[in-house]
Design a protein around this motif. Structure first.
Motif, PDB file in Angstrom:
ATOM      1  N   GLY A 141       0.807  -1.209   0.000  1.00 56.11           N
ATOM      2  CA  GLY A 141       0.000   0.000   0.000  1.00 56.11           C
ATOM      3  C   GLY A 141       0.843   1.263   0.000  1.00 56.11           C
ATOM      4  N   VAL A 142       1.909   1.269   0.816  1.00 57.04           N
ATOM      5  CA  VAL A 142       2.785   2.439   0.867  1.00 57.04           C
ATOM      6  C   VAL A 142       3.484   2.639  -0.473  1.00 57.04           C
ATOM      7  CG1 VAL A 142       4.842   3.412   1.947  1.00 57.04           C
ATOM      8  CG2 VAL A 142       3.087   2.336   3.359  1.00 57.04           C
ATOM      9  N   ASN A 143       3.963   1.548  -1.059  1.00 54.44           N
ATOM     10  CA  ASN A 143       4.617   1.658  -2.365  1.00 54.44           C
ATOM     11  C   ASN A 143       3.645   2.134  -3.445  1.00 54.44           C
ATOM     12  OD1 ASN A 143       7.139   0.905  -1.462  1.00 54.44           O
ATOM     13  ND2 ASN A 143       6.866  -1.271  -1.956  1.00 54.44           N
ATOM     14  N   ALA A 144       2.434   1.616  -3.403  1.00 51.03           N
ATOM     15  CA  ALA A 144       1.436   2.025  -4.403  1.00 51.03           C
ATOM     16  C   ALA A 144       1.090   3.504  -4.242  1.00 51.03           C
ATOM     17  CB  ALA A 144       0.187   1.154  -4.270  1.00 51.03           C
ATOM     18  N   ALA A 145       0.931   3.944  -3.000  1.00 44.68           N
ATOM     19  CA  ALA A 145       0.633   5.356  -2.767  1.00 44.68           C
ATOM     20  C   ALA A 145       1.777   6.235  -3.241  1.00 44.68           C
ATOM     21  CB  ALA A 145       0.366   5.585  -1.277  1.00 44.68           C
ATOM     22  N   SER A 146       3.000   5.798  -2.997  1.00 47.10           N
ATOM     23  CA  SER A 146       4.165   6.582  -3.411  1.00 47.10           C
ATOM     24  C   SER A 146       4.238   6.695  -4.924  1.00 47.10           C
ATOM     25  CB  SER A 146       5.452   5.932  -2.864  1.00 47.10           C
ATOM     26  OG  SER A 146       5.410   5.877  -1.452  1.00 47.10           O
ATOM     27  N   GLU A 147       3.977   5.590  -5.621  1.00 45.14           N
ATOM     28  CA  GLU A 147       3.971   5.628  -7.082  1.00 45.14           C
ATOM     29  C   GLU A 147       2.872   6.557  -7.596  1.00 45.14           C
ATOM     30  OE1 GLU A 147       6.028   4.351  -9.173  1.00 45.14           O
ATOM     31  OE2 GLU A 147       7.134   2.845  -8.039  1.00 45.14           O
ATOM     32  N   GLU A 148       1.687   6.471  -6.998  1.00 46.67           N
ATOM     33  CA  GLU A 148       0.575   7.307  -7.419  1.00 46.67           C
ATOM     34  C   GLU A 148       0.893   8.783  -7.224  1.00 46.67           C
ATOM     35  OE1 GLU A 148      -2.921   9.000  -8.599  1.00 46.67           O
ATOM     36  OE2 GLU A 148      -2.217   6.948  -8.969  1.00 46.67           O
ATOM     37  N   LEU A 149       1.508   9.144  -6.073  1.00 46.75           N
ATOM     38  CA  LEU A 149       1.799  10.546  -5.797  1.00 46.75           C
ATOM     39  C   LEU A 149       2.925  11.065  -6.688  1.00 46.75           C
ATOM     40  CD1 LEU A 149       1.427  10.472  -1.918  1.00 46.75           C
ATOM     41  CD2 LEU A 149      -0.114  11.549  -3.564  1.00 46.75           C
ATOM     42  N   MET A 150       3.910  10.227  -6.983  1.00 45.88           N
ATOM     43  CA  MET A 150       4.959  10.659  -7.918  1.00 45.88           C
ATOM     44  C   MET A 150       4.379  10.870  -9.311  1.00 45.88           C
ATOM     45  SD  MET A 150       8.516   8.700  -6.858  1.00 45.88           S
ATOM     46  CE  MET A 150       7.866   7.114  -6.348  1.00 45.88           C
ATOM     47  N   ASP A 151       3.504   9.959  -9.738  1.00 47.13           N
ATOM     48  CA  ASP A 151       2.866  10.120 -11.048  1.00 47.13           C
ATOM     49  C   ASP A 151       2.009  11.375 -11.079  1.00 47.13           C
ATOM     50  OD1 ASP A 151       4.067   7.794 -11.866  1.00 47.13           O
ATOM     51  OD2 ASP A 151       2.263   6.543 -11.696  1.00 47.13           O
ATOM     52  N   TYR A 152       1.318  11.640  -9.981  1.00 49.04           N
ATOM     53  CA  TYR A 152       0.470  12.830  -9.912  1.00 49.04           C
ATOM     54  C   TYR A 152       1.294  14.110 -10.022  1.00 49.04           C
ATOM     55  CZ  TYR A 152      -2.382  16.520  -7.845  1.00 49.04           C
ATOM     56  OH  TYR A 152      -3.036  17.700  -7.618  1.00 49.04           O
ATOM     57  N   SER A 153       2.391  14.182  -9.272  1.00 47.22           N
ATOM     58  CA  SER A 153       3.244  15.372  -9.339  1.00 47.22           C
ATOM     59  C   SER A 153       3.803  15.553 -10.743  1.00 47.22           C
ATOM     60  CB  SER A 153       4.390  15.258  -8.314  1.00 47.22           C
ATOM     61  OG  SER A 153       3.885  15.263  -6.989  1.00 47.22           O
ATOM     62  N   GLU A 154       4.184  14.446 -11.368  1.00 51.55           N
ATOM     63  CA  GLU A 154       4.680  14.528 -12.741  1.00 51.55           C
ATOM     64  C   GLU A 154       3.596  15.044 -13.685  1.00 51.55           C
ATOM     65  OE1 GLU A 154       6.464  11.695 -16.339  1.00 51.55           O
ATOM     66  OE2 GLU A 154       5.810  10.787 -14.447  1.00 51.55           O
ATOM     67  N   ARG A 155       2.379  14.525 -13.549  1.00 48.42           N
ATOM     68  CA  ARG A 155       1.286  14.972 -14.428  1.00 48.42           C
ATOM     69  C   ARG A 155       1.018  16.458 -14.255  1.00 48.42           C
ATOM     70  NH1 ARG A 155      -1.273  10.325 -12.504  1.00 48.42           N
ATOM     71  NH2 ARG A 155      -2.683  11.574 -11.205  1.00 48.42           N
ATOM     72  N   MET A 156       1.029  16.922 -13.018  1.00 47.08           N
ATOM     73  CA  MET A 156       0.746  18.330 -12.766  1.00 47.08           C
ATOM     74  C   MET A 156       1.792  19.230 -13.424  1.00 47.08           C
ATOM     75  SD  MET A 156      -2.084  18.743 -11.174  1.00 47.08           S
ATOM     76  CE  MET A 156      -1.927  20.412 -10.536  1.00 47.08           C
ATOM     77  N   LEU A 157       3.069  18.879 -13.286  1.00 47.20           N
ATOM     78  CA  LEU A 157       4.102  19.712 -13.900  1.00 47.20           C
ATOM     79  C   LEU A 157       4.032  19.626 -15.414  1.00 47.20           C
ATOM     80  CD1 LEU A 157       6.465  21.608 -13.647  1.00 47.20           C
ATOM     81  CD2 LEU A 157       7.978  19.650 -13.338  1.00 47.20           C
ATOM     82  N   ARG A 158       3.811  18.428 -15.946  1.00 45.59           N
ATOM     83  CA  ARG A 158       3.720  18.290 -17.410  1.00 45.59           C
ATOM     84  C   ARG A 158       2.548  19.095 -17.967  1.00 45.59           C
ATOM     85  NH1 ARG A 158       7.049  15.005 -19.907  1.00 45.59           N
ATOM     86  NH2 ARG A 158       8.141  13.333 -18.781  1.00 45.59           N
ATOM     87  N   SER A 159       1.457  19.137 -17.240  1.00 41.32           N
ATOM     88  CA  SER A 159       0.301  19.884 -17.744  1.00 41.32           C
ATOM     89  C   SER A 159       0.619  21.371 -17.860  1.00 41.32           C
ATOM     90  CB  SER A 159      -0.905  19.667 -16.822  1.00 41.32           C
ATOM     91  OG  SER A 159      -0.711  20.289 -15.560  1.00 41.32           O
ATOM     92  N   ARG A 160       1.431  21.892 -16.928  1.00 42.52           N
ATOM     93  CA  ARG A 160       1.801  23.309 -16.987  1.00 42.52           C
ATOM     94  C   ARG A 160       2.843  23.567 -18.077  1.00 42.52           C
ATOM     95  NH1 ARG A 160       0.302  26.697 -13.111  1.00 42.52           N
ATOM     96  NH2 ARG A 160       0.723  28.116 -14.838  1.00 42.52           N
ATOM     97  N   ILE A 161       3.781  22.636 -18.246  1.00 43.92           N
ATOM     98  CA  ILE A 161       4.768  22.789 -19.319  1.00 43.92           C
ATOM     99  C   ILE A 161       4.074  22.781 -20.675  1.00 43.92           C
ATOM    100  CG2 ILE A 161       6.767  21.747 -20.466  1.00 43.92           C
ATOM    101  CD1 ILE A 161       7.587  20.622 -17.707  1.00 43.92           C
ATOM    102  N   ALA A 162       3.078  21.907 -20.818  1.00 43.00           N
ATOM    103  CA  ALA A 162       2.374  21.785 -22.100  1.00 43.00           C
ATOM    104  C   ALA A 162       1.639  23.070 -22.469  1.00 43.00           C
ATOM    105  CB  ALA A 162       1.404  20.607 -22.036  1.00 43.00           C
ATOM    106  N   GLU A 163       1.329  23.919 -21.498  1.00 43.78           N
ATOM    107  CA  GLU A 163       0.667  25.192 -21.788  1.00 43.78           C
ATOM    108  C   GLU A 163       1.616  26.220 -22.392  1.00 43.78           C
ATOM    109  OE1 GLU A 163      -0.915  26.400 -18.060  1.00 43.78           O
ATOM    110  OE2 GLU A 163      -2.389  24.776 -17.942  1.00 43.78           O
ATOM    111  N   LEU A 164       2.934  25.989 -22.287  1.00 43.89           N
ATOM    112  CA  LEU A 164       3.915  26.934 -22.808  1.00 43.89           C
ATOM    113  C   LEU A 164       4.089  26.723 -24.317  1.00 43.89           C
ATOM    114  CD1 LEU A 164       6.698  26.540 -20.077  1.00 43.89           C
ATOM    115  CD2 LEU A 164       4.826  28.200 -20.122  1.00 43.89           C
ATOM    116  N   PRO A 165       4.332  27.765 -25.056  1.00 45.44           N
ATOM    117  CA  PRO A 165       4.609  27.590 -26.492  1.00 45.44           C
ATOM    118  C   PRO A 165       5.915  26.812 -26.697  1.00 45.44           C
ATOM    119  CG  PRO A 165       4.174  29.903 -25.946  1.00 45.44           C
ATOM    120  CD  PRO A 165       4.345  29.185 -24.652  1.00 45.44           C
ATOM    121  N   ASP A 166       5.876  25.839 -27.596  1.00 48.24           N
ATOM    122  CA  ASP A 166       7.119  25.150 -27.943  1.00 48.24           C
ATOM    123  C   ASP A 166       8.114  26.168 -28.491  1.00 48.24           C
ATOM    124  OD1 ASP A 166       5.957  22.824 -27.187  1.00 48.24           O
ATOM    125  OD2 ASP A 166       5.973  21.865 -29.173  1.00 48.24           O
ATOM    126  N   GLY A 167       9.378  25.974 -28.167  1.00 52.08           N
ATOM    127  CA  GLY A 167      10.384  26.896 -28.677  1.00 52.08           C
ATOM    128  C   GLY A 167      11.645  26.841 -27.853  1.00 52.08           C
TER     129      GLY A 167
END
Length: 593
Positions: A217-243
């Motif tokens: 359970g602890v490992n699964a929660a840790s994986e989920e939270l790392m994936d969540y943090s990654e998704r959040m940052l990627r979503s903000r990067i994707a809003e920036l114009p490529d360049g």
């Protein structure tokens, strides 16, 4: 956790994540309260975190400083690498000490202690603390201002994954080496023992959480939270114009050096955005030097980049809470040519990497300003770190003083005055604490005033002035920056004001000194005054609300003359002369055009 990821519901994941974070916070509190030195006890220059069995960060103490927390996964990777080379393994009861800047550590004085966490015979994670220590047996007293070290060996004791406890048995020889080679062993060794105690407390709490929720359970929660943090940052990067976005910053270097290659040193940043990925490259940065302003690529440069991108794109004032963990590093790739300031080759010295690292962060922010203009500040005023020391009989006293810098103006807000900036984020040390523990007197501690700091629609923050006198004979050394290059203005804002350092101000012996001073002897009655830079301005100063200019004049931050000269604001009878201000601003705008 390798292979297929176990499933866990998001609520349980958040509950486990919160429990882990509370453990790290408890570790930080225990470390601060048990420590002997003011740099940990008052300034909170430490880090505390839990990692999984792969060495990935799961959580951190929110009271710590980014430059202590950010490198912890790098420390762990360095420990893994060294132990693998030696054929060593972890065992219950181990405590590992590590401070090698070429194996993940930020610099030598930031010593890490690692306790492997076992559940029975199974290794399930690591409890880790880092902290700045006030002497590490280097060329000069103190662990800052070692700005004339010729190589890594002159910077103090080096420990590469050394077991100070081996399967529960204390390695007395290592502890004796520490006591014999450190100038203030009672304080420094006491701080190290506090780190170990905090780590052990974290390990115990980690096991309790695993017992309650199960390892899966602890490992699964840790994986989920790392994936969540990654998704959040990627979503903000994707809003920036490529360049591709570029910026340059400059380090004072050693301005009194006859070698031109040791001053006015360039930090070059090329930031490439592609989809949800960012690549930060330091091609074009100045070559490494034979003086300790080189920066460990892993431990300083990477931390400056990760912190800046996370802070700008996931600003907590604008977005929901995003857990700090290894997931935030996944969208960011960092490269730097070997043999440069941002990726030096051993044994290049690195102990004074702090102020240059702030310029790395500042320059990354400048590159991002083109695509995230409302999330950045103008140029930041760098800090100064002073090592004061002296002898009482055969015993040394050592004190490290941090003079706060300032932030540049931000969209909708003025820059913050007299604060530790970017990846420092430590606290100031109270005057009462200094004067009650050391033969020093704090004569002045105040904001800079009437310096027209970084004029802009939103002005730059004010730097601070700290003046300290020696009551007995002693020494000082200093690491700083920002005397030659003022913080940059942005979007029409003007530059801030450079810093300064004065020896014996107001006397016949007054001297203006550069931003880096090797160990220097001081007589009783002599004085050091540090003056930190003021941040750059954001936006056209002629668009600043006249009422805010008036407030600054009333507060003593800006004179009436500078209100007129910099902002085009005319004051009369204690208020703003609206007609005269409009006329003056129209004329000034025409002249500028």
């Amino acid at each position: 956790m390798q292979g297929r990821k176990a499933k866990i519901d998001p609520v349980t994941a958040q509950v486990i994540g919160g429990a882990l974070e509370n453990v790290a916070i408890e570790m930080g509190h225990k470390l601060a309260r048990m420590s002997y030195s003011s740099i940990i006890r008052e300034s909170e220059d430490f880090g505390a975190a839990l990692l999984d069995a792969q060495g990935r960060q799961l959580c951190e103490s929110v009271d710590s400083t980014p430059l202590q927390l950010g490198p912890i996964p790098g420390y762990m990777r360095g420990i893994f690498r060294v132990m693998e080379e030696r054929g060593e393994t972890f065992a219950p009861g181990d405590v590992v000490m590590h401070n090698s800047p070429y194996h993940g550590a930020s610099h030598g004085p930031d010593v890490g202690f690692c306790v492997p966490v076992f559940r029975g015979e199974e290794l399930i994670g690591f409890s880790f603390t880092t902290a700045h220590h006030l002497d590490i047996g280097s060329l000069h007293p103190g662990s800052t201002g070692i700005v004339d070290a010729v190589d890594a060996y002159a910077e103090g004791l080096q420990f590469k994954a050394v077991k100070v406890y081996d399967a529960g048995k204390k390695n007395e020889a290592v502890w004796q080496i520490l006591r014999d080679n450190i100038r203030a062993p009672g304080m420094v060794v006491g701080d190290m023992e506090a780190q170990i105690a905090a780590c052990r407390a974290g390990a115990e709490r980690f096991v309790e959480i695993v017992e309650e929720f199960g390892l899966e359970g602890v490992n699964a929660a840790s994986e989920e939270l790392m994936d969540y943090s990654e998704r959040m940052l990627r979503s903000r990067i994707a809003e920036l114009p490529d360049g591709v976005y570029r910026a340059e910053g400059f380090i004072d270097g050693f301005v009194d050096s006859p070698n031109e290659n040791e001053k006015d040193l360039k930090i070059a940043v090329t930031l490439s955005v592609e989809g949800s990925d960012i690549h930060v490259d330091f091609e074009g940065t100045a070559p490494q030097v034979d003086l300790p302003i080189n920066m460990p690529f892993e431990g300083t440069v990477d931390v400056a980049v990760y912190l800046t991108i996370r802070s700008i794109l996931l600003d907590s004032a604008l977005t929901e809470y995003v857990p700090q963990n290894d997931g935030l590093t996944r969208p960011v790739r960092i490269t730097a040519p070997k043999g440069t300031l941002t990726n030096p080759i051993f044994p290049a010295p690195t102990i004074a990497r702090f102020c240059p690292g702030n310029i790395v962060a500042d320059t990354v922010m400048r590159a991002l300003s083109e695509v995230a203009p409302r999330n950045v500040s103008a140029g930041v005023g760098n800090l100064k770190v002073v090592a004061y020391s002296g002898l009482v009989g055969e015993d040394y006293w050592v004190y490290m003083d941090i003079t706060e810098g300032s932030y540049g103006g931000r969209y909708g807000k003025d820059g913050m005055d007299a604060v530790d900036t970017l990846f420092a984020n430590t606290r100031n040390n109270p005057v009462e604490d200094i004067e009650s523990h050391y033969p020093l007197r704090v004569d002045r501690y105040e904001l800079r005033d009437d310096v027209a700091s970084g004029p802009g629609r939103w002005r730059g923050g004010l730097g601070s002035i700290r003046q300290i006198s020696f009551l007995e004979e002693g020494r000082f050394a200093l690491e700083g920056d920002g005397h030659r290059f003022a913080p940059w203005g942005i979007f029409g804002g003007e530059e801030g004001i450079a810093g300064d350092l004065l020896l014996n101000p107001g006397t016949d012996g007054e001297q203006h000194l550069p931003s880096k001073i090797p160990d220097r002897r001081m007589r009783a009655g002599e004085t050091v005054r540090t003056v930190s830079p003021c941040g750059g301005g954001y936006g056209d100063p002629l668009q600043r609300d006249p009422a805010r200019v008036l407030d600054d004049v009333l507060d003593g931050f800006v004179s009436e003359e500078n209100a007129r000269k910099q902002y085009g604001v005319v004051l009369s009878d204690g208020g703003v002369d609206a007609a005269a201000t409009a006329s003056l601003r129209e004329r000034m705008a025409g002249e500028r055009a």
